[in-house]
Motif scaffolding. Structure first.
Motif, PDB file in Angstrom:
ATOM      1  N   TYR A  43       0.844  -1.271   0.036  1.00  0.00           N
ATOM      2  CA  TYR A  43      -0.097  -0.026  -0.095  1.00  0.00           C
ATOM      3  C   TYR A  43       0.840   1.462  -0.046  1.00  0.00           C
ATOM      4  O   TYR A  43       0.590   2.138  -0.671  1.00  0.00           O
ATOM      5  N   ALA A  54      -0.903  -2.672  -6.914  1.00  0.00           N
ATOM      6  CA  ALA A  54      -1.977  -2.120  -6.227  1.00  0.00           C
ATOM      7  C   ALA A  54      -2.870  -3.248  -5.671  1.00  0.00           C
ATOM      8  O   ALA A  54      -3.618  -2.921  -4.702  1.00  0.00           O
ATOM      9  N   ARG A  83      -7.120  -1.128  -0.486  1.00  0.00           N
ATOM     10  CA  ARG A  83      -7.771  -0.645  -1.835  1.00  0.00           C
ATOM     11  C   ARG A  83      -9.203   0.339  -1.489  1.00  0.00           C
ATOM     12  O   ARG A  83      -9.579   0.962  -2.432  1.00  0.00           O
ATOM     13  N   PHE A  96      -6.949   6.020  -1.479  1.00  0.00           N
ATOM     14  CA  PHE A  96      -7.192   5.206  -2.682  1.00  0.00           C
ATOM     15  C   PHE A  96      -8.196   5.719  -3.639  1.00  0.00           C
ATOM     16  O   PHE A  96      -8.007   5.754  -4.815  1.00  0.00           O
TER      17      PHE A  96
END
Length: 401
Positions: free
Chosen positions: A134, A163, A170, A175
């Motif tokens: 991340y 990703a 996510r 994000f």
């Protein structure tokens, strides 16, 4: 290195003035770098202005990224964050570091092959792999954002294995904000899609400063669409309620007001942004931002001048229109009076000629001649009134139109 001595030195800097604090933290960070040792102290505050431990760590990782602006450095930084930064302040520091270091190293975007190599190392790592992925994702995405690579950013966030390796992150507001940034700038995404992502983040009670900054950046960078200025103005104004000293948010507010044609208040906002812009900063470029702010200030000034000129021209056009209207009314009135005068004069002449002929006709009795003269006069008077009334009616209808 004597880590205990360093901890003691940093603790003694708590009450130091900003100049001494910056200088000594920088020197300690350079010592760590020179001896190739990672700082061993912990950070439990997100105060980038006064916390010596955080400032020193910030200087250390700034130099590390400057020397090696790669995803591997990002992975190492993410590991250090996990071990040495308290959970309560972990997220704001992670977001600020990932995007900030991306901005200052934006000229070193890594290739697809380099990203794939780093992803392999991260996936093969321990249980903290998704946290490291991340941070690395934010770092690379931050570079793409800083270079306004909208389509590349959208593709990276949606399909990159790096990703994907971020796992539950996510779904984070930052994000999604990055996806909204990419959608706003991309010619392939619709305005409706971008605004949908914007609304998801904006309505999230957990939205962070970094997410707000990215969102408004994307909205500002977007090609023009209906309601853009109003959305940027209102959103920036709302964000400033939570972050009143953010120079970048005042800049966004100035831009929104400028797009809405509110030049006076836009000038107030851009001057506030310039006043709050720090003279120095590791993750921002004072000269670059100052140049952007001053350019926007000149655009606001130009818009204000153009608006004032347009107002003068509008007032002049209105005065001219009123003068033309008054002149037209005068001309129409003169024509009506002339027609009325001609009608009356013609009736008088006709009456005079007709009555003279009757008077000279000796074959009629006096009473008959008087009746004929009276009838002739009445008919001509009626004719004159008809002409005058018709002329007035036509002139009134033209005037009302």
């Amino acid at each position: 290195m004597d880590h205990a001595l360093i901890e003691s030195t940093l603790g003694g800097l708590v009450a130091a003035n900003s100049r001494v604090l910056e200088r000594d933290c920088e020197q300690i960070a350079l010592q760590y770098l020179a001896q190739q040792v990672v700082p061993q102290f912990d950070v439990d505050s997100a105060d980038f202005d006064r916390d010596p431990h955080l400032i020193c760590a910030d200087r250390y990782w700034f130099h590390r990224f400057q020397a090696e602006p790669t995803l591997h450095t990002a992975v190492e930084c993410a590991g250090w964050l996990a071990e040495h930064v308290g959970a309560a302040v972990h997220e704001p520091i992670r977001e600020k570091w990932a995007l900030g270091y991306a901005f200052v190293t934006r000229d070193s975007v890594e290739s697809a092959g380099e990203i794939a190599d780093a992803t392999g190392d991260i996936v093969a790592a321990d249980d903290s792999g998704c946290n490291k992925a991340y941070f690395a994702t934010l770092y690379h995405a931050g570079k793409l954002r800083a270079n306004f690579f909208f389509d590349e950013l959208a593709q990276f966030l949606d399909a990159s294995p790096l990703a994907m390796a971020s796992g539950p992150h996510r779904e984070s507001v930052l994000f999604t904000a990055l996806r909204a940034f990419a959608a706003f700038g991309s010619r392939r995404a619709t305005d409706e899609y971008a605004r949908t992502l914007f609304g998801e983040v904006w309505s999230d009670g957990d939205r962070t400063y970094a997410a707000v900054d990215v969102l408004l950046n994307g909205l500002d960078a977007s090609p023009e669409f209906a309601g853009q200025g109003e959305l940027l103005r209102d959103s920036a104004a709302e964000a400033l309620l939570a972050y009143p000293n953010s120079h970048i948010l005042h800049f966004r507010l100035a831009t929104g007001r400028w797009l809405c044609g509110e030049y006076e208040t836009a000038m107030v906002s851009i001057d506030t942004a310039l006043r709050l812009l720090p003279a120095a900063g590791r993750r921002v470029s004072h000269e670059l931002l100052q140049g952007q702010y001053l350019a926007r200030r000149e655009a606001i000034k130009a818009g204000r001048v153009a608006a004032r000129q347009a107002e003068v021209e509008r007032e002049r056009a209105e005065r001219t229109e009123r003068e033309i209207g008054r002149l037209a009314d005068t001309v129409r009135g003169s024509v009506v009076r002339a027609v009325e005068l001609v009608a009356v004069f013609a009736a008088v002449i006709a009456f005079a000629v007709g009555s003279l002929n009757v008077s000279l006709n000796g074959n009629l009795a006096l009473a008959d001649r008087l009746w004929i003269v009276a009838g002739l006069g009445g008919g001509l008077a009626g004719f004159a009134l008809l002409v005058v009334g018709g002329t007035w009616a036509i002139a009134h209808r033209l005037t009302s139109e």
